[in-house]
Design a protein around this motif. Structure first.
Motif, PDB file in Angstrom:
ATOM      1  N   SER A   1       0.847  -1.192   0.000  1.00 46.86           N
ATOM      2  CA  SER A   1       0.000   0.000   0.000  1.00 46.86           C
ATOM      3  C   SER A   1       0.882   1.239   0.000  1.00 46.86           C
ATOM      4  CB  SER A   1      -0.934  -0.003   1.217  1.00 46.86           C
ATOM      5  OG  SER A   1      -1.820   1.105   1.193  1.00 46.86           O
TER       6      SER A   1
ATOM      7  N   ASN B   1     -10.351  14.125   3.469  1.00 44.90           N
ATOM      8  CA  ASN B   1      -9.688  15.045   2.553  1.00 44.90           C
ATOM      9  C   ASN B   1     -10.143  16.449   2.883  1.00 44.90           C
ATOM     10  OD1 ASN B   1      -8.708  16.550   0.423  1.00 44.90           O
ATOM     11  ND2 ASN B   1      -8.985  14.889  -1.038  1.00 44.90           N
TER      12      ASN B   1
ATOM     13  N   GLU C   1      -5.405   8.473   5.071  1.00 47.16           N
ATOM     14  CA  GLU C   1      -6.565   8.960   4.314  1.00 47.16           C
ATOM     15  C   GLU C   1      -7.334   7.799   3.679  1.00 47.16           C
ATOM     16  OE1 GLU C   1      -7.507  11.668   0.371  1.00 47.16           O
ATOM     17  OE2 GLU C   1      -5.814  12.240   1.650  1.00 47.16           O
ATOM     18  N   ASN C   2      -6.620   6.869   3.060  1.00 49.14           N
ATOM     19  CA  ASN C   2      -7.279   5.746   2.396  1.00 49.14           C
ATOM     20  C   ASN C   2      -8.043   4.858   3.364  1.00 49.14           C
ATOM     21  OD1 ASN C   2      -6.298   6.621  -0.011  1.00 49.14           O
ATOM     22  ND2 ASN C   2      -4.930   4.896  -0.383  1.00 49.14           N
TER      23      ASN C   2
ATOM     24  N   PHE D   1       4.046  -0.239   3.488  1.00 47.02           N
ATOM     25  CA  PHE D   1       3.744   1.116   3.039  1.00 47.02           C
ATOM     26  C   PHE D   1       4.813   1.721   2.133  1.00 47.02           C
ATOM     27  CE2 PHE D   1       6.300   1.890   6.767  1.00 47.02           C
ATOM     28  CZ  PHE D   1       6.873   3.138   6.605  1.00 47.02           C
TER      29      PHE D   1
ATOM     30  N   SER E   1       3.576   8.312   2.405  1.00 43.02           N
ATOM     31  CA  SER E   1       2.817   7.074   2.313  1.00 43.02           C
ATOM     32  C   SER E   1       2.041   6.800   3.601  1.00 43.02           C
ATOM     33  CB  SER E   1       3.753   5.903   1.999  1.00 43.02           C
ATOM     34  OG  SER E   1       3.011   4.727   1.721  1.00 43.02           O
TER      35      SER E   1
ATOM     36  N   GLY F   1      -0.879   9.070   3.346  1.00 40.20           N
ATOM     37  CA  GLY F   1      -1.805   8.568   2.342  1.00 40.20           C
ATOM     38  C   GLY F   1      -2.601   7.373   2.829  1.00 40.20           C
ATOM     39  N   ASN F   2      -1.957   6.483   3.591  1.00 42.93           N
ATOM     40  CA  ASN F   2      -2.669   5.336   4.147  1.00 42.93           C
ATOM     41  C   ASN F   2      -3.672   5.753   5.209  1.00 42.93           C
ATOM     42  OD1 ASN F   2      -1.796   2.454   3.246  1.00 42.93           O
ATOM     43  ND2 ASN F   2       0.121   3.624   3.248  1.00 42.93           N
TER      44      ASN F   2
ATOM     45  N   GLN G   1       1.532   4.864  -1.024  1.00 39.31           N
ATOM     46  CA  GLN G   1       0.649   5.986  -1.342  1.00 39.31           C
ATOM     47  C   GLN G   1       1.453   7.276  -1.533  1.00 39.31           C
ATOM     48  OE1 GLN G   1      -2.603   5.412  -1.750  1.00 39.31           O
ATOM     49  NE2 GLN G   1      -2.442   3.281  -1.054  1.00 39.31           N
ATOM     50  N   MET G   2       0.918   8.147  -2.385  1.00 32.90           N
ATOM     51  CA  MET G   2       1.467   9.494  -2.538  1.00 32.90           C
ATOM     52  C   MET G   2       0.294  10.440  -2.825  1.00 32.90           C
ATOM     53  SD  MET G   2       3.738  11.790  -2.501  1.00 32.90           S
ATOM     54  CE  MET G   2       5.271  10.894  -2.346  1.00 32.90           C
ATOM     55  N   PRO G   3      -0.352  10.955  -1.767  1.00 30.99           N
ATOM     56  CA  PRO G   3      -1.484  11.867  -1.972  1.00 30.99           C
ATOM     57  C   PRO G   3      -1.074  13.101  -2.767  1.00 30.99           C
ATOM     58  CG  PRO G   3      -1.304  11.183   0.326  1.00 30.99           C
ATOM     59  CD  PRO G   3      -0.053  10.742  -0.362  1.00 30.99           C
TER      60      PRO G   3
END
Length: 454
Positions: free
Chosen positions: A143, A188, A181-182, A436, A175, A178-179, A145-147
């Motif tokens: 997982s 957001n 948020e996910n 991550f 990351s 981002g995790n 992530q890069m928002p």
């Protein structure tokens, strides 16, 4: 007349030590003078340094950390070892408490105990590790992530030359965010986005506070505050650091920042006055060894076996994201889910061996896939040797190939973190464990996520 100097040669500096000798009869300074066995003991105020036993009484009156300890002890949120766990807690599940360790078990002690195992015992343990990893850890997902908001923040920081840390750390922080948020732990909170600014639109009461455990310099919190409109921040760290993010964070007039210089083991989160009634997220990168277990107990005091009946749960828990690391420093006393190990047929001694194996995980080429490397073939080789390896676990370990040692270390890390994941789920939380970042960025790439099931 030239002042007498210590006679200890410093090869890296190509000169002798510049300190003065300990006394007129000594050739060396206090740092390099040989210490007689039993003469030096850890300072009771700060065990990171030692003191001569005969000087102990005078030293404790002027120890540099004395004022800090005295100041901390009167804080309402300080309660010695409140999150430490205990050898006799319910999680021991029928084990004789008198046999459990009461002090920290060092890596040397773990290694020596492992070398004392018989070859059949060692082979059985490796087979268990392989089986448990295959049955428990095969569904763990990547997982990375890069928002978008973090991308803008990173770009702006690079252009303005305001990022005082390496790219690999930025990628890990992004990351983790981002995790969060996910997983639904962060909404957001972005309104409009431009190349110059990112403005939050949520109301203050809708934005949770952030508690960063093992905060260090606090750069993970800085990314969260800058990108997601966090308005209340608590940084928990027992050490003092230079070049902290605090200076930048304090320039934000809408942000309330509080740094708690305290060991997580001694922190009663419910007694932090400014946090009462405030929804919070618990984060950490990286929480070394037992610090992860201490943090879990700190966030969930209602699940501490040794909690008083008056201790109430913090109903404002919003979630957590903890990047674990340094599993070789884990201790049986502190580990949250002893029952997980015991129910799998693993003993306290097995736990010590497994934690010792984890140090191998960061000792190899991280481009290889540890899940694809199996140690069973090495065990078969051992059995074919007959008496060649009789009572020789030390020789077995030294003969293992580097990729197999690393693979075994990675698998042990997953098993330890899986126990923590099961502990969270056992207490009704929605939790998961992910990778991550790729191992090439950091071999310490386990992220533990949890939120209320409601």
């Amino acid at each position: 007349m030239r002042t007498k100097r210590c006679n200890f040669w410093l090869p890296n500096k190509n000169r002798f030590c510049a300190n003065c000798p300990l006394n007129d009869d000594s050739l060396f300074c206090g740092n390099h003078n040989s210490r007689s066995e039993g003469q030096w003991i850890p300072c009771p105020i700060d065990p990171s340094h030692s003191v001569l036993e005969q000087n102990l009484k005078g030293h404790v009156k002027r120890c540099p950390l004395l004022k800090q300890v005295q100041s901390l002890s009167v804080q309402p949120f300080y309660q010695k070892s409140i999150n430490a766990g205990s050898d006799g807690e319910e999680e021991t599940y029928g084990v004789d408490d008198s046999r459990l360790p009461t002090n920290t078990v060092s890596s040397e002690m773990k290694r020596n105990a492992l070398h004392e195992m018989s070859v059949p015992e060692f082979c059985k343990l490796i087979e268990k590790i392989e089986f448990l990893h295959e049955s428990l850890c095969k569904d763990i997902q990547d997982s990375v992530q890069m928002p978008e908001v973090c991308s803008l923040w990173i770009k702006r920081g690079v252009e303005d030359r305001k990022l005082p840390f390496q790219e690999k750390h930025i990628m890990q922080q992004a990351s983790i965010v981002g995790n969060l948020e996910n997983f639904g732990l962060l909404k957001n909170s972005l309104g409009r986005k431009t190349s110059e600014c990112v403005e939050p639109v949520e109301k203050e009461e809708d934005v949770p506070a952030v508690i960063e455990f093992g905060a260090g310099r606090g750069y993970l919190t800085q990314m969260l505050a800058d990108c997601y409109g966090i308005q209340r921040v608590f940084l928990v760290e027992r050490k003092s650091y230079k070049l902290k993010a605090d200076r930048s964070l304090r320039q934000n007039e809408s942000l309330m920042l509080e740094r708690l210089r305290i060991d997580i083991e001694d922190l009663d989160l419910n007694a932090v006055e400014s946090l009462r009634g405030v929804p919070f997220l618990a984060i950490g990168k990286h929480l070394c060894g037992a610090a992860t277990d201490l943090t879990l107990r700190c966030c969930f005091p209602e699940y501490r076996k040794d909690s008083s009946e008056q201790c109430t749960a913090n109903s404002k828990f919003g979630g957590l994201a903890i990047a674990t690391c340094c599993h070789h420093l884990c201790q049986w006393k502190h580990y949250t889910n002893k029952r997980f190990f015991l129910d799998l047929g693993l003993t306290k001694e097995d736990f010590h061996a497994i934690t010792w194996f984890t140090s191998w995980a960061v000792d190899a080429n991280h481009d290889s896939d540890p899940d694809a490397t199996n140690c069973i073939s090495h065990l078969q080789f051992i059995k074919e040797q007959g008496d060649g390896y009789a009572n020789g676990v030390e020789n077995i370990l030294s003969d293992m190939q580097a990729d197999r040692r690393a693979a075994l270390g990675f698998k042990c890390k997953w098993i330890i973190d899986m126990g923590r994941l099961m502990w969270l789920r056992k207490h009704g939380l929605d939790a998961k464990l992910v990778k991550f970042v790729p191992s090439s960025i950091s071999p310490e790439n386990h992220l533990l996520l949890a939120r209320s099931s409601n």
